[in-house]
Design an enzyme around this catalytic site. Structure first.
Site, mmCIF file in Angstrom:
data_model
loop_
_atom_site.group_PDB
_atom_site.id
_atom_site.type_symbol
_atom_site.label_atom_id
_atom_site.label_comp_id
_atom_site.label_asym_id
_atom_site.label_seq_id
_atom_site.Cartn_x
_atom_site.Cartn_y
_atom_site.Cartn_z
ATOM 1 N N GLU A 1 0.846 -1.191 0.000
ATOM 2 C CA GLU A 1 0.000 0.000 0.000
ATOM 3 C C GLU A 1 0.880 1.239 0.000
ATOM 4 O OE1 GLU A 1 -3.049 -0.007 2.967
ATOM 5 O OE2 GLU A 1 -4.105 -1.692 2.072
ATOM 6 N N HIS B 1 -9.133 10.646 2.665
ATOM 7 C CA HIS B 1 -8.816 9.561 1.745
ATOM 8 C C HIS B 1 -9.012 10.051 0.318
ATOM 9 C CE1 HIS B 1 -8.608 5.649 -0.149
ATOM 10 N NE2 HIS B 1 -8.180 5.150 0.997
ATOM 11 N N ARG C 1 -1.201 9.706 1.477
ATOM 12 C CA ARG C 1 -2.597 10.055 1.214
ATOM 13 C C ARG C 1 -2.858 11.552 1.167
ATOM 14 N NH1 ARG C 1 -5.815 5.733 5.084
ATOM 15 N NH2 ARG C 1 -5.549 3.918 3.737
ATOM 16 N N HIS D 1 -11.542 10.719 6.282
ATOM 17 C CA HIS D 1 -11.423 9.273 6.484
ATOM 18 C C HIS D 1 -10.946 8.885 7.883
ATOM 19 C CE1 HIS D 1 -10.785 5.097 5.568
ATOM 20 N NE2 HIS D 1 -9.481 5.174 5.721
ATOM 21 N N ARG E 1 -1.366 9.346 9.122
ATOM 22 C CA ARG E 1 -1.304 7.901 9.367
ATOM 23 C C ARG E 1 -0.825 7.142 8.143
ATOM 24 N NH1 ARG E 1 -4.942 3.623 8.369
ATOM 25 N NH2 ARG E 1 -6.448 5.087 7.493
#
Length: 559
Positions: free
Chosen positions: A117, A233, A279, A344, A379
């Site tokens: 990811e 997000h 992100r 998100h 994060r």
């Protein structure tokens, strides 16, 4: 849902039934009597919506040190190094614990399957197709239901913490359940209520994510940290009348491309990693690209093209995304998906240590509700479920307070709120109007890009709305209740109406806290971007802390 008889006292009360709350309940010592409180059914939480997976450095070519480095890099200088090391070090054992409990992660040749990811340097994300959260929560729920020491209290609203006035210890909570407000004592209270995405008009979070734990703790005097850092997000499904369904980070990890209306992979204009940049960078890239190219960027979108991924891999890895997109008339095998950013994950929360303790004795926080220091300003993907499990496991070492037996205190007579249907409907209309206007205001003023004058006006508006809320007769009644005086209500359907009241109160408070914190931090970093301070400032490599109405900076964070 049938009502149950609730005990007036527990050893530990856990508020929230997502991954953090469920795993906490399972890890608490078996000789403790545990009450698990959820305002919905036990199976509805943001954890259940988590698609991508859970990160752990378990591959031979990986290591906890690399996981630490990736987490620190994503955290933009604000991670707590010791907390990140603790997370990465305990990841493997916690994954094994989940497997032992029955979580069915995907496998490849009998080995746990790992995917890549964004911002991870190795394949380290475990998954169960594209419904990892659901698999984890379903398994944990089944385990909780078998435990004789855990009483599940569903459709119960946590209203406030019960603070002992002399010692300032948390000794329980007040809840609304079965048409009554009642106070329950506990040797420890664990807040695991998730995030607050519903304060934004565009969010991937479920309706239960109204910031309850953070708001309740703030009103009781808990220290909060880094509330301005909200992760947006980049890829939420954007179709008229459709929920902002999250299209997992793992889709881009497997090779999907972000393209504009001309079919160009525009994210490389903003970062050399393109779609696999952190992100916040991808979200701002989409936001900026839409600002520059669209007539109405608020309702526009870009495209997520999965056609570069082999069809068989899409079917195996993303069956739920296929199903949801098909429901909205999108065939992911032959056409791209319309996507835009949405709120998100909330990096900030209640300040906790490695044992989940807050500054209030007897009060703990776990999961997204807490600020453990592992996420910093942004994060790293798939560290959130891991945080729930690693820190939930720490509750095996909970220290319960000695509390006076409930039977030893006299109770005042039951108070009843008598109100005509017309009076309540008038207040309900005011609450519904606030609930509708607030997320729009916060999205416009504290969304992906922020600016001082806009935030100042929004703060003033929210303060006015808080005054209007406090003046409502139902607010006056509920604010006047004391621990020695339970209350009841004489209206039908009061559960839904009181939930509207409680959630609106919490959303007003966290909107205020996010905006004030965002205005306080005069720089851009991680999930916090200000157009009037677009660069990161070394003088702001600090945490923002708030207790009641006092905001201050921490000492400098060592990177």
């Amino acid at each position: 849902m049938s009502e149950i008889i609730i005990k007036s006292q527990f050893d530990v009360l856990v508020v929230g039934a997502g991954a953090a709350g469920l795993y906490t309940a399972l890890c608490l010592p078996a000789d403790l009597q545990v009450g698990l409180i959820t305002k919905e059914s036990i199976s509805l939480s943001a954890s259940e919506w988590a698609q991508g997976g859970i990160a752990a450095a378990i591959a031979p070519e990986d290591s906890p040190l690399l996981h630490v480095e990736d987490t620190l890099q994503a955290g933009a200088g604000l991670c707590d190094h010791s907390a990140v090391e603790f997370l990465a070090k305990h990841a493997g054992s916690c994954i094994q614990s989940l497997v032992n409990l029955g979580v069915a992660f995907d496998r490849h040749h009998n080995e746990l399957a790992l995917t890549l990811e964004a911002a991870h340097s190795r394949h380290r994300v475990l998954h169960a197709a594209d419904t990892t959260g659901r698999e984890v929560v379903t398994t944990l729920t089944a385990q909780v239901l078998q435990r004789q020491n855990i009483q599940i209290i569903q459709q119960a609203l946590a209203l406030s913490l019960w603070i002992e006035p002399v010692s300032s210890c948390c000794q329980g909570i007040s809840i609304f359940y079965a048409n009554q407000v009642r106070w329950i004592k506990a040797g420890a209270v664990v807040l695991a209520t998730g995030g607050g995405g519903q304060v934004f008009a565009q969010t991937t979070n479920p309706g239960v994510s109204t910031g309850d734990g953070v708001a309740i703790a703030w009103r009781a005097g808990a220290i909060l940290r880094d509330l301005e850092f909200v992760q947006f997000h980049p890829t939420a499904l954007t179709k008229p009348n459709a929920d902002r369904f999250l299209i997992s980070e793992a889709v881009r990890g497997e090779g999907a491309h972000l393209i504009d209306d001309q079919g160009r992979r525009f994210v490389f204009d903003y970062h050399p990693a393109g779609e696999l940049a952190p992100r916040d960078i991808v979200s701002r890239a989409i936001f900026t690209h839409l600002q520059n190219t669209c007539v109405d960027p608020a309702t526009s979108h870009v495209w997520l093209d999965m056609r570069s991924i082999p069809d068989e891999k899409i079917r195996h890895r993303f069956p739920n995304i296929i199903k949801v997109c098909r429901r909205w008339g999108i065939d992911v095998f032959s056409e791209p998906i319309p996507v835009a950013p949405a709120a998100h994950y909330w990096m900030g929360g209640i300040l906790t240590d490695l044992m989940n303790r807050t500054n209030i004795p007897g009060l703990y926080a776990v999961g997204e509700t807490a600020s453990t220091g592992v996420h910093g300003a942004n994060r790293l993907a798939s560290n959130s479920l891991l945080e729930c499990i690693v820190f939930g496991a720490q509750m095996a070492y909970v220290e319960t307070q000695k509390i006076q037996s409930v039977e030893a205190r006299p109770e005042l007579p039951l108070r009843e709120l008598s109100m005509t249907l017309e009076e309540w409907k008038s207040q309900q209309a005011q609450l519904e109007e606030l609930r509708e206007k607030l997320p729009r205001l916060v999205w416009q003023s504290a969304g992906i890009c922020r600016e001082q004058s806009v935030m100042s006006m929004a703060i003033a508006t929210i303060e006015s709305w808080q005054q209007d809320f406090a003046a409502l007769p139902v607010s006056q009644f509920l604010f006047s209740l004391s621990p020695s005086q339970p209350a009841s209500f004489n209206l039908d359907n009061i559960q839904r109406l009181l939930r509207l009241w409680a959630e609106t109160r919490n959303l007003l408070d966290i909107a205020y806290l996010i905006l004030k914190s965002a205005a306080f931090r005069m720089e851009s970093r991680g999930g916090h971007y200000r157009v009037d301070y677009p660069k990161s400032d070394p003088l702001w490599q600090v945490h923002t802390l708030v207790q009641k109405q006092n905001w201050w900076k921490s000492s400098a964070v060592v990177d």
